[in-house]
Design a protein around this motif. Structure first.
Motif, PDB file in Angstrom:
ATOM      1  N   GLN A   1      -4.773   1.570  -7.377  1.00 14.02           N
ATOM      2  CA  GLN A   1      -5.521   0.395  -6.925  1.00 14.02           C
ATOM      3  C   GLN A   1      -4.848  -0.881  -7.423  1.00 14.02           C
ATOM      4  O   GLN A   1      -4.634  -1.822  -6.650  1.00 14.02           O
ATOM      5  CB  GLN A   1      -6.957   0.479  -7.441  1.00 14.02           C
ATOM      6  N   CYS A   2      -4.521  -0.917  -8.698  1.00  9.88           N
ATOM      7  CA  CYS A   2      -3.882  -2.102  -9.274  1.00  9.88           C
ATOM      8  C   CYS A   2      -2.489  -2.325  -8.690  1.00  9.88           C
ATOM      9  O   CYS A   2      -2.098  -3.458  -8.419  1.00  9.88           O
ATOM     10  CB  CYS A   2      -3.804  -1.990 -10.795  1.00  9.88           C
ATOM     11  N   TYR A   3      -1.744  -1.242  -8.469  1.00 11.69           N
ATOM     12  CA  TYR A   3      -0.395  -1.361  -7.916  1.00 11.69           C
ATOM     13  C   TYR A   3      -0.436  -1.939  -6.506  1.00 11.69           C
ATOM     14  O   TYR A   3       0.341  -2.841  -6.175  1.00 11.69           O
ATOM     15  CB  TYR A   3       0.308  -0.003  -7.925  1.00 11.69           C
ATOM     16  N   ARG A   4      -1.336  -1.423  -5.659  1.00 12.33           N
ATOM     17  CA  ARG A   4      -1.442  -1.952  -4.289  1.00 12.33           C
ATOM     18  C   ARG A   4      -1.785  -3.441  -4.307  1.00 12.33           C
ATOM     19  O   ARG A   4      -1.203  -4.236  -3.568  1.00 12.33           O
ATOM     20  CB  ARG A   4      -2.492  -1.160  -3.495  1.00 12.33           C
ATOM     21  N   GLU A   5      -2.719  -3.820  -5.167  1.00  8.82           N
ATOM     22  CA  GLU A   5      -3.101  -5.227  -5.246  1.00  8.82           C
ATOM     23  C   GLU A   5      -1.959  -6.088  -5.798  1.00  8.82           C
ATOM     24  O   GLU A   5      -1.701  -7.186  -5.300  1.00  8.82           O
ATOM     25  CB  GLU A   5      -4.338  -5.394  -6.119  1.00  8.82           C
TER      26      GLU A   5
END
Length: 112
Positions: free
Chosen positions: A51-55
């Protein structure tokens, strides 16, 4: 990552993707971006990391498009990235921070 298309034109090229051959090199630059903070730590929590990587990557692309426009260029070729997990123990939060090195290019007819 795939090339970012802005106004029906590709603006950001990632790693092995190359800008047009006729593009003229302007200079190398760096942008930084972060993800939102999430509760807990990112270690061993694949879903939170993803989730953090995509954002982070979406935020980096937005920053790159903004910087290309601000610097008067037309293309950015990202050739290096460094991503680190960050955490705030007091708040119990974690996030990702990225530093992206890129070359700025211009279309030849508009660079003179």
């Amino acid at each position: 990552m795939n090339a970012t298309i802005h106004d029906n034109r590709t603006t950001v090229y990632w790693h092995r993707e190359l800008p047009p051959l006729e593009a003229e090199l302007v200079a190398e630059h760096i942008v930084e971006a972060t993800s939102s903070r999430v509760s807990g730590r990112l270690a061993h929590r694949d879903e939170l990391w993803d989730q953090c990587y995509r954002e982070l990557m979406a935020n980096a692309e937005r920053r790159l498009v903004q910087e290309v426009a601000r610097l008067g260029g037309h293309f950015a070729h990202v050739h290096d990235e460094v991503i680190h997990p960050k955490h705030d123990d007091a708040a119990g939060e974690a996030w990702l921070h990225g530093r992206f090195s890129y070359m700025l290019y211009r279309r030849p007819q508009e660079s003179r």
